[in-house]
Design a protein around this motif. Structure first.
Motif, mmCIF file in Angstrom:
data_model
loop_
_atom_site.group_PDB
_atom_site.id
_atom_site.type_symbol
_atom_site.label_atom_id
_atom_site.label_comp_id
_atom_site.label_asym_id
_atom_site.label_seq_id
_atom_site.Cartn_x
_atom_site.Cartn_y
_atom_site.Cartn_z
ATOM 1 N N LEU A 54 0.876 -1.182 0.000
ATOM 2 C CA LEU A 54 0.000 0.000 0.000
ATOM 3 C C LEU A 54 0.906 1.221 0.000
ATOM 4 O O LEU A 54 0.998 1.916 0.989
ATOM 5 C CB LEU A 54 -0.920 -0.001 1.221
ATOM 6 N N TRP A 55 1.583 1.449 -1.069
ATOM 7 C CA TRP A 55 2.486 2.596 -1.272
ATOM 8 C C TRP A 55 3.616 2.575 -0.224
ATOM 9 O O TRP A 55 4.042 3.633 0.224
ATOM 10 C CB TRP A 55 1.763 3.944 -1.141
ATOM 11 N N CYS A 56 4.062 1.423 0.215
ATOM 12 C CA CYS A 56 4.987 1.456 1.354
ATOM 13 C C CYS A 56 6.253 0.615 1.244
ATOM 14 O O CYS A 56 7.281 1.015 1.782
ATOM 15 C CB CYS A 56 4.238 1.097 2.641
ATOM 16 N N ALA A 118 -0.882 9.729 12.837
ATOM 17 C CA ALA A 118 -0.028 10.912 12.672
ATOM 18 C C ALA A 118 -0.907 12.123 12.332
ATOM 19 O O ALA A 118 -0.756 13.203 12.917
ATOM 20 C CB ALA A 118 0.998 10.664 11.576
ATOM 21 N N ASN A 119 -1.845 11.942 11.415
ATOM 22 C CA ASN A 119 -2.691 13.069 11.009
ATOM 23 C C ASN A 119 -3.690 13.449 12.099
ATOM 24 O O ASN A 119 -4.022 14.620 12.264
ATOM 25 C CB ASN A 119 -3.388 12.749 9.685
ATOM 26 N N ASP A 120 -4.169 12.474 12.844
ATOM 27 C CA ASP A 120 -5.021 12.779 13.991
ATOM 28 C C ASP A 120 -4.243 13.624 15.007
ATOM 29 O O ASP A 120 -4.766 14.593 15.575
ATOM 30 C CB ASP A 120 -5.466 11.470 14.663
ATOM 31 N N ALA A 254 1.872 19.153 5.810
ATOM 32 C CA ALA A 254 2.071 18.291 4.633
ATOM 33 C C ALA A 254 1.886 16.845 5.060
ATOM 34 O O ALA A 254 2.540 16.381 6.002
ATOM 35 C CB ALA A 254 3.464 18.499 4.062
ATOM 36 N N ASP A 255 1.002 16.164 4.378
ATOM 37 C CA ASP A 255 0.819 14.735 4.641
ATOM 38 C C ASP A 255 1.761 13.978 3.698
ATOM 39 O O ASP A 255 1.454 13.737 2.539
ATOM 40 C CB ASP A 255 -0.642 14.336 4.389
ATOM 41 N N GLU A 256 2.919 13.639 4.252
ATOM 42 C CA GLU A 256 3.984 12.986 3.458
ATOM 43 C C GLU A 256 3.952 11.474 3.644
ATOM 44 O O GLU A 256 4.972 10.805 3.467
ATOM 45 C CB GLU A 256 5.347 13.542 3.899
ATOM 46 N N VAL A 257 2.785 10.944 4.007
ATOM 47 C CA VAL A 257 2.696 9.514 4.309
ATOM 48 C C VAL A 257 3.076 8.659 3.091
ATOM 49 O O VAL A 257 3.712 7.618 3.233
ATOM 50 C CB VAL A 257 1.298 9.175 4.872
ATOM 51 N N ILE A 258 2.723 9.102 1.884
ATOM 52 C CA ILE A 258 3.129 8.373 0.678
ATOM 53 C C ILE A 258 4.410 8.955 0.073
ATOM 54 O O ILE A 258 5.296 8.211 -0.352
ATOM 55 C CB ILE A 258 2.007 8.423 -0.389
ATOM 56 N N ALA A 283 4.931 8.147 7.515
ATOM 57 C CA ALA A 283 4.639 6.756 7.921
ATOM 58 C C ALA A 283 5.189 5.859 6.807
ATOM 59 O O ALA A 283 6.206 6.198 6.184
ATOM 60 C CB ALA A 283 3.131 6.550 8.131
ATOM 61 N N LYS A 284 4.541 4.751 6.556
ATOM 62 C CA LYS A 284 4.817 3.867 5.413
ATOM 63 C C LYS A 284 6.306 3.616 5.153
ATOM 64 O O LYS A 284 6.907 2.747 5.771
ATOM 65 C CB LYS A 284 4.114 4.392 4.162
ATOM 66 N N ALA A 285 6.904 4.347 4.185
ATOM 67 C CA ALA A 285 8.263 4.017 3.734
ATOM 68 C C ALA A 285 9.328 4.313 4.790
ATOM 69 O O ALA A 285 10.492 3.979 4.592
ATOM 70 C CB ALA A 285 8.586 4.748 2.443
HETATM 71 C C1 PLP Z 1 -1.456 10.276 2.275
HETATM 72 C C2 PLP Z 1 -1.909 9.320 3.327
HETATM 73 N N1 PLP Z 1 -2.134 9.779 4.563
HETATM 74 C C3 PLP Z 1 -2.536 8.970 5.552
HETATM 75 C C4 PLP Z 1 -2.745 7.642 5.317
HETATM 76 C C5 PLP Z 1 -3.224 6.765 6.414
HETATM 77 O O1 PLP Z 1 -2.209 5.927 6.831
HETATM 78 P P1 PLP Z 1 -2.550 4.574 7.611
HETATM 79 O O2 PLP Z 1 -3.294 3.696 6.678
HETATM 80 O O3 PLP Z 1 -1.181 4.057 7.989
HETATM 81 O O4 PLP Z 1 -3.337 4.949 8.808
HETATM 82 C C6 PLP Z 1 -2.522 7.113 4.051
HETATM 83 C C7 PLP Z 1 -2.731 5.687 3.762
HETATM 84 O O5 PLP Z 1 -2.694 5.231 2.647
HETATM 85 C C8 PLP Z 1 -2.101 7.985 3.022
HETATM 86 O O6 PLP Z 1 -1.922 7.530 1.788
#
Ligand code: PLP
Length: 461
Positions: A54-56, A118-120, A254-258, A283-285
């Motif tokens: 999942l993008w990770c 993280a976003n919460d 900035a939501d840098e999760v991906i 997160a993720k990577a």
């Molecule tokens: C940009 C972005 N933010 C937040 C999330 C949420 O992350 P998680 O599924 O680890 O809670 C994701 C999940 O794909 C995401 O792509």
């Protein structure tokens, strides 16, 4: 006829983001092992993992160094927490490493176990900050339609997708959404990317003024929208948005999760797209998906506010049991060491032109309306009519069918709402594997085109 394992799955598991009704017939794809960019199902069939999980899974599936880092930490100290001043060396070292990598001034790191958390945390910190600063009315959070920020109550409120709101009683009050920066779909006829970006910035400004700048606390955005459609922003977008945020003292998250950790050929997406956020979520990577870990960067003014709040309230009342889990931190440290040592981020920048050339060539395919991306991420949209951009009835599930054909060809990609397909392979994918990915995707598109004809599907009026 489902296999024994598949039947047991259907009878026992609730799957996230799955049509639980049709799933009873289709059953799961059960994966058993992985190697490099390949995963293997329970019958031993290989699939090129074109979504990095999942993008990770940036480093692919069989990285022994990550396994060893986890195993060593498991043996030494499998768990301790960070509550009440307790600590451990992997968290300390990782926070130091991340502080150095951050593209923005960063004072501290707060760890979570996922992107949603993280976003919460970003929302809560924004509210907490404005209470500390004596501006209790400045609490509203603005995000974008089609933005994806997670599924916890506040992060799902920021998410701008119908499936995360309908019948979930969300978004919560105080969460507002502005237009999606998707030029192909939402620009007016003849509107340039710059003009479209300006229109969206003007829309944001009008919303802030309508709500009252004293009530608007933060704006959150992914550098490239992921789950909303793998949508790269139009030129000039973040520069124009940033100017509005600066004007009204709105915190930029900035939501840098991906996009964090190399996806766009830079360490963070913010760098590639000229964003200057106050804070970012990751997160993720950060662990290449091998362990659950996320977090947020804390700037110095926010840190000062947190310290003064603790002096007033007696504690920083936030955090979860697994925030900064030692095994996850140890794996993240090793992941980042490998990114640096093996020049993974530079490698993405080198491979991206080939990836993007193969991607944009798909726009020539008769059923593809748009094929566009940046770095090693791409989105394509299936349309019924290239000129009018009209689509097929969503109920026909054309993109889902294409993804199923891809799976039959030994390729995993992901369908998203709006008949879009996302491609986001592990960062370690080789140029030859990029070719395999796109060759298989073309086969899937050809099969989809034939299926559309055999079903007699036509554009929605
Ligand atoms: C940009 C972005 N933010 C937040 C999330 C949420 O992350 P998680 O599924 O680890 O809670 C994701 C999940 O794909 C995401 O792509």
């Amino acid at each position: 006829m489902l296999s024994n394992l598949a039947t047991r799955d259907v009878e026992t598991l609730i799957h996230p983001y799955t049509n639980l009704s049709t799933f009873r017939e289709t059953g799961p794809l059960v994966l058993e092992r992985g190697h490099g960019v390949w995963v293997y199902d329970s019958d031993g069939r290989p699939y090129l993992e074109g979504m990095a999980g999942l993008w990770c899974t940036a480093l692919g599936y069989s990285n022994e160094e990550l396994v060893e880092a986890a195993s060593e930490q498991m043996s030494r100290l499998p768990f301790t927490h960070l509550f009440s001043g307790r600590s451990h060396d992997p968290a300390i070292e990782l926070a130091e490493t991340l502080k150095e990598l951050m593209p923005i001034p960063t004072s501290k790191i707060f760890f979570t176990s996922s992107g949603s958390e993280a976003n919460d945390t970003q929302v809560k910190l924004t509210w907490y900050l404005n209470n500390a600063l004596g501006r209790p009315a400045k609490k509203k959070i603005i995000s974008r339609i089609k933005g994806y920020h997670g599924v916890t109550v506040a992060s799902a409120s920021m998410t701008g997708l119908p499936a995360n709101h309908a019948d979930w009683d969300l978004p919560l009050p105080g969460f507002l959404h502005v237009g999606c920066p998707h030029h192909y779909r939402f620009a007016e006829a003849g509107e340039t990317e710059e003009a479209f970006s300006q229109r969206l910035a003007d829309e944001l400004e009008a919303l802030i003024l309508r709500e009252g700048p004293d009530t608007v606390a933060a704006f959150v955005a992914e550098p490239v929208m992921g789950a909303g459609g793998a949508i790269a922003p139009p030129s000039g977008y973040f520069e124009k948005i940033q100017a509005v945020l600066d004007r009204y003292d709105v915190r930029f998250i900035a939501d840098e999760v991906i996009c964090g950790f190399g996806r766009l050929g830079t360490w963070f997406g913010s760098e590639a797209l000229g964003m200057r956020p106050d804070s970012l979520s990751f997160a993720k990577a950060v662990t290449s998906g091998y362990m659950p870990l996320g977090g947020v960067s804390i700037d110095e003014p926010l840190y000062k506010a947190l310290v003064s709040q603790s002096a007033k309230l007696g504690t920083f009342g936030h955090g979860t049991t697994y925030s900064g889990h030692p095994v996850a931190c140890a794996v993240a440290l090793k992941t980042i060491e490998i990114y640096k040592r093996d020049r993974i981020v530079e490698g993405v920048a080198e491979k991206a032109p080939h990836f993007q050339a193969r991607l944009s060539a798909l726009a020539e395919h008769p059923i593809v309306g748009e094929a566009r991306g940046i770095g090693l991420i791409g989105g394509l949209e299936i349309v019924a009519d290239k000129n009018s951009k009209r689509q097929y009835d969503p109920k026909a599930g054309v993109a889902a069918r294409c993804v199923a054909f891809a799976q039959a060809e030994g390729l995993i990609v992901r369908f998203l709402a709006g008949d879009r397909i996302a491609v986001c392979p592990p960062l370690v994918i080789s140029p030859d594997e990029i070719d395999t990915l796109f060759d298989r995707l073309i086969c899937a598109l050809d099969r989809t085109e034939a299926w559309i004809a055999s079903e007699g599907l036509t554009a929605t009026p």
